[in-house]
Motif scaffolding. Structure first.
Motif, PDB file in Angstrom:
ATOM      1  N   ASN A 168       0.843  -1.196   0.000  1.00 54.81           N
ATOM      2  CA  ASN A 168       0.000   0.000   0.000  1.00 54.81           C
ATOM      3  C   ASN A 168       0.879   1.247   0.000  1.00 54.81           C
ATOM      4  N   MET A 182      -0.040  -4.386   3.692  1.00 47.17           N
ATOM      5  CA  MET A 182      -1.270  -4.504   4.471  1.00 47.17           C
ATOM      6  C   MET A 182      -1.493  -5.932   4.979  1.00 47.17           C
ATOM      7  N   LYS A 183      -1.172  -6.922   4.162  1.00 49.39           N
ATOM      8  CA  LYS A 183      -1.494  -8.304   4.518  1.00 49.39           C
ATOM      9  C   LYS A 183      -0.607  -8.828   5.634  1.00 49.39           C
ATOM     10  N   GLN A 185       1.358  -6.954   7.636  1.00 47.54           N
ATOM     11  CA  GLN A 185       1.487  -5.982   8.728  1.00 47.54           C
ATOM     12  C   GLN A 185       2.927  -5.549   8.974  1.00 47.54           C
ATOM     13  N   ASP A 205      -1.571  -3.410  11.934  1.00 47.62           N
ATOM     14  CA  ASP A 205      -2.624  -3.867  11.040  1.00 47.62           C
ATOM     15  C   ASP A 205      -3.082  -2.740  10.107  1.00 47.62           C
ATOM     16  N   ASN A 206      -3.570  -3.123   8.929  1.00 50.31           N
ATOM     17  CA  ASN A 206      -4.186  -2.190   7.972  1.00 50.31           C
ATOM     18  C   ASN A 206      -3.275  -1.012   7.615  1.00 50.31           C
ATOM     19  N   ASP A 208      -1.448   1.823   5.824  1.00 50.77           N
ATOM     20  CA  ASP A 208      -1.935   2.624   4.701  1.00 50.77           C
ATOM     21  C   ASP A 208      -0.929   3.691   4.295  1.00 50.77           C
ATOM     22  N   GLY A 222      -2.595   3.124  10.538  1.00 50.34           N
ATOM     23  CA  GLY A 222      -3.358   1.882  10.505  1.00 50.34           C
ATOM     24  C   GLY A 222      -4.792   2.283  10.238  1.00 50.34           C
ATOM     25  N   TRP A 224      -8.050   1.305   9.093  1.00 53.92           N
ATOM     26  CA  TRP A 224      -9.405   0.944   9.498  1.00 53.92           C
ATOM     27  C   TRP A 224      -9.608   1.007  11.001  1.00 53.92           C
ATOM     28  N   GLN A 225      -8.549   0.859  11.785  1.00 54.23           N
ATOM     29  CA  GLN A 225      -8.695   0.978  13.233  1.00 54.23           C
ATOM     30  C   GLN A 225      -8.453   2.411  13.717  1.00 54.23           C
ATOM     31  N   ILE A 249     -11.607   6.719  10.477  1.00 58.00           N
ATOM     32  CA  ILE A 249     -10.558   6.044   9.709  1.00 58.00           C
ATOM     33  C   ILE A 249      -9.414   7.014   9.461  1.00 58.00           C
TER      34      ILE A 249
END
Length: 278
Positions: A168, A182-183, A185, A205-206, A208, A222, A224-225, A249
């Protein structure tokens, strides 16, 4: 194009987090449409914001780029429109490059006109772009585990390896291209000359967005969290903002070093500015 100057000031609201001084200094009015990425143009003292404005990966022509000032005022909501799914952006002189599914759109920042489109039929999801000091652009294909490069007016695959796992966010420094996976981490530094790589941190995680902190570290999101982390020169991470409880987000961020200003697109309807003092 209609010029819109609206702003919702929230005052200086302290956000206390892990010994860092974080202050929310402004939040835009709620008129953005899935703002995904922010990029500062120091020559014009303006921030570009990409707006998806539709379903992810839909080639609907609804996407657009906004211009805002560093105090959060929206200068032009739809500065350049007609894009599909605009994500990350790269800038070199007066050329803005926008990742748009399977193409990179080159925009003249003086005229707001699309000058060139770099289309790759086989690309699956161009996500982020970072620029080198010589004007080369690196582009992550998140769904195809590749990094492309635009150089001398041509686009081609630059890096393809098992090191990449839903790549990403990207960031160039003097020697390396930094990539967020992203996958898995984690994040890797890929040498621009040798293409040798090494891990710089993991466990977020996540992943970006990634930006320089102006010294030897980085700020990453991160998404989404709703978290932002500071990564020091040794790869140690520290949580500096957590907006998860507010269900906000934190997408592809920007950091304006001279103002200590973090810009957070929320993938909803607002963009938020935080002052961060290390």
């Amino acid at each position: 194009m209609k010029k819109i100057c609206v702003l919702l000031f929230v005052g200086l609201i302290p956000f206390v987090s892990f010994s860092q001084k974080i202050t929310k200094v402004w939040e835009s009015d709620s008129i953005f449409l899935k703002p995904e990425s922010a990029l500062y143009d120091s020559s014009k003292k303006i921030i570009y914001i990409s707006n998806i404005n539709g379903e992810y990966l839909a080639k609907d022509g609804n996407g657009f780029i906004s211009k805002i000032k560093i105090n959060g005022e929206i200068e032009i909501l739809k500065w350049v429109d007609g894009l599909d799914n605009p994500q990350g952006m790269g800038l070199y002189k007066n050329k803005l490059y926008v990742a748009d599914i399977n193409r990179v759109v080159q925009i003249n920042t003086n005229t707001a006109r699309i000058e060139k489109i770099y289309k790759v039929d086989s690309a699956k999801f161009f996500n982020d772009i970072t620029s080198d000091t010589n004007g080369d652009m690196y582009i992550s294909d998140c769904f195809d585990n590749k990094i492309y490069k635009i150089s001398d007016g041509k686009i081609k695959v630059w890096f393809e390896s098992e090191v990449l796992s839903k790549p990403n966010g990207l960031l160039c420094n003097k020697e390396d291209v930094l990539v967020l996976n992203m996958k898995t981490q984690n994040a890797f530094a890929i040498n621009k000359l040798t293409k040798k790589s090494h891990q710089i941190f993991n466990g977020i995680d996540n992943l970006d967005g990634i930006v320089s902190d102006g010294e030897n570290g980085y700020i990453v999101s991160g998404a989404w969290q709703g978290q932002l982390f500071h990564i020091d020169s040794d790869g140690n991470k520290k949580l500096i903002i957590d907006l998860g409880k507010e269900k906000i987000i934190t997408a592809d961020i920007e950091y304006i070093i001279k103002q200590n200003l973090l810009i957070i697109p929320t993938l909803n309807k607002t963009v938020i500015g935080y002052q961060w003092i290390k």
